[in-house]
Scaffold this active site. Structure first.
Site, PDB file in Angstrom:
ATOM      1  CG  PHE A 149     -74.869  29.965  -1.268  1.00  0.00           C
ATOM      2  CD1 PHE A 149     -74.833  31.028  -0.367  1.00  0.00           C
ATOM      3  CD2 PHE A 149     -74.025  28.692  -0.494  1.00  0.00           C
ATOM      4  CE1 PHE A 149     -74.863  31.486   1.011  1.00  0.00           C
ATOM      5  CE2 PHE A 149     -73.809  29.065   1.106  1.00  0.00           C
ATOM      6  CZ  PHE A 149     -73.848  30.356   2.156  1.00  0.00           C
ATOM      7  CE  LYS A 173     -72.100  22.206  -8.552  1.00  0.00           C
ATOM      8  NZ  LYS A 173     -73.162  22.738  -7.785  1.00  0.00           N
ATOM      9  CD  GLU A 176     -77.443  22.828  -5.162  1.00  0.00           C
ATOM     10  OE1 GLU A 176     -76.965  22.071  -4.014  1.00  0.00           O
ATOM     11  OE2 GLU A 176     -75.693  22.926  -5.854  1.00  0.00           O
ATOM     12  CB  SER A 226     -67.550  23.908   3.620  1.00  0.00           C
ATOM     13  OG  SER A 226     -68.606  22.604   2.935  1.00  0.00           O
ATOM     14  CB  CYS A 281     -64.694  31.987   2.470  1.00  0.00           C
ATOM     15  SG  CYS A 281     -64.014  32.656   2.019  1.00  0.00           S
TER      16      CYS A 281
END
Length: 499
Positions: A149, A173, A176, A226, A281
């Site tokens: 995200f 993908k 969401e 993660s 990150c």
């Protein structure tokens, strides 16, 4: 309410699973959009479209691919503000930061435009009598990307432009939580002339992820997220015969030596720790200060942090926006509220921060924790929010040992005027990306991005030369052509000779 559907086979495909996910505006807390969550069958449809497109795209000329990518790059450039606005609306980061994200993604599109030189191959002639050997790289087929995200445009652009330039077709993908930028990127690719099915976007949750990881027609999977999920992605996809690059979490350290320019170090620490609300990150989340300058450095960081303007991402005055969700905001806050009990000194506590007129937004202020211990939750966990921990070390060697003891090895930095110390650090520190007086050492597009240890699962870093190698596989061709003047060679059961 806005609805985000899938993009399959060059067109919008309405969600058919009956499952929908909410997308919120982080600045207001209001649900503004619903996103379709794919079933296994819908993932199958996206992979089938990609497989069908690969039959022709995989054998297309480099000239055709690059001409499309050049047009795509121009469209992306023309729509920078539109992409950034979608990022701000669903992620919450300020518009200038969102524009920076688009710019870094464009670097990889530009790299993909030059794929012709990356795929040139090698040739050795006359390795033996009338024998030539060539090495070429060929595409894999259908490949997939699962993206986070925090960079809903940049990280997808780290993957699919290079993959399709190499001749693969792609199923993306995205997260969401902020799905709209991915669809817009796909629409612009179609406008640039990318054939139907070469790039597909399927939205979803774990159902969609697992369907991609186990699908027999998916040859490779790229992931950024993660560490626990990266480990799962790597194990599951590898067990299903796929090549995997899975980039995980981080706890990036910045070592500040006594000879450093402390004003520059403080500026860098605030920028790297609190930019994008710490949802990076590559954020600096731990400053390791040599004890003799630690008090002064903490004071300088605090002075700067107190001046940062927090507000809606579409407000030009705002320097930092909200966090992505209320649940994430609440989790980040627990690391600050529990820090004192674990021995830290709370210099700044941003947990009670709100913005007038936007009280329901996912707000949190800047937090600064000093004298943090290595066994505390705030240090051990990847917080992914605007919380900066300061740890103290008496010597360079002690600071280096502290950094190298971390299970993460994504990025790190050293601030010093001593070239010898900097050289030692870049060779001795156990991390994949190192900055010398650079707090966020994200490589440019023609070098590869990736960490060590629990920050990377798989053998390849992302984009750059590693990206090209990941999205292709090598083939070596050995050729002998008979000389017209010579007769039949005859049978020889001996080991092939090359001299």
């Amino acid at each position: 309410m806005k609805t985000v559907n899938h993009w399959i086979g060059g067109k919008t495909v309405e969600g058919a699973s009956g499952n929908w996910g909410p997308v919120t505006d982080p600045a207001t807390g209001a649900v503004t959009t619903q996103v379709a969550l794919a079933s296994t069958e819908e993932v199958d449809a996206a992979v089938s479209a990609a497989k069908e497109a690969y039959a022709t795209w995989g054998t297309s000329s480099l000239a055709q691919r690059t001409s499309i990518l050049f047009r795509y790059r121009a469209l992306l450039d023309a729509h920078r503000d539109d992409i950034a606005a979608l990022i701000t609306a669903e992620h919450g980061k300020v518009h200038s930061d969102a524009l920076g994200e688009v710019a870094r993604g464009l670097e990889i599109v530009e790299l993909a435009c030059g794929i012709t030189t990356q795929l040139k191959g090698e040739l050795s002639t006359q390795v033996s009598n009338r024998v030539d050997v060539s090495a070429i790289r060929q595409s894999l087929g259908v490949v997939a990307g699962i993206t986070p995200f925090n960079f809903p445009a940049m990280v997808p652009m780290w993957m699919f432009p290079l993959a399709i330039a190499c001749g693969n077709t792609f199923v993306l993908k995205p997260s969401e939580k902020d799905p709209s930028p991915a669809n817009f990127l796909a629409e612009l690719a179609a406008e640039a002339g990318l054939p139907d099915g070469v790039l597909n976007v399927v939205h979803g949750d774990k159902v969609a992820v697992d369907a991609l990881l186990t699908h027999p027609d998916v040859a490779a999977v790229s992931f950024v997220g993660s560490t626990p999920i990266a480990r799962y992605i790597h194990a599951t996809a590898s067990a299903n015969g796929k090549r995997v690059q899975a980039l995980g979490g981080a706890k990036n350290h910045m070592l500040v030596l006594p000879d450093a320019d402390l004003d520059a170090a403080a500026d860098a620490a605030v920028s790297a720790a609190y930019g994008s609300a710490g949802e990076r990150c590559m954020a600096i989340s731990a400053v390791v200060a040599i004890s003799s300058i630690a008090d002064e450095l903490v004071d300088k960081i605090r002075e700067r942090a107190e001046k940062i303007k927090i507000g809606p991402g579409n407000d030009p005055v705002s320097e930092m926006g909200p966090l992505i969700t209320k649940a994430h905001r609440d989790k980040v806050a627990t690391y600050v509220t529990g820090a004192a009990a674990q021995g830290a000194e709370v210099v700044l506590d941003g947990t009670g921060y709100t913005v007038d007129g936007f009280e329901d937004g996912h707000w949190i202020g800047l937090s600064l924790l000093d004298k943090v211990s290595t066994d505390s939750d705030a240090y051990r966990d990847e917080i992914f929010g605007p919380v900066l921990c300061v740890l103290r070390a008496d010597t360079y060697e002690e600071g280096l040992a502290l950094i190298n003891a971390s299970p993460y090895g994504n990025g790190t930095a050293i601030f010093t005027r001593d070239g010898g110390a900097a050289r030692r650090f870049q060779l001795e520190v156990e991390a994949g990306m190192v900055g010398v007086n650079v707090p966020i050492p994200v490589p440019v597009g023609y070098h590869s991005f990736g960490g060590w240890k629990d920050s990377l699962f798989g053998d390849h870093h992302i984009y750059g030369n590693d990206g090209v190698h990941f999205y292709t596989r090598g083939k070596v061709v050995t050729t002998r052509w008979p000389d017209p003047s010579e007769g039949h060679i005859g049978v020889d059961l001996g080991f092939p000779r090359n001299h």
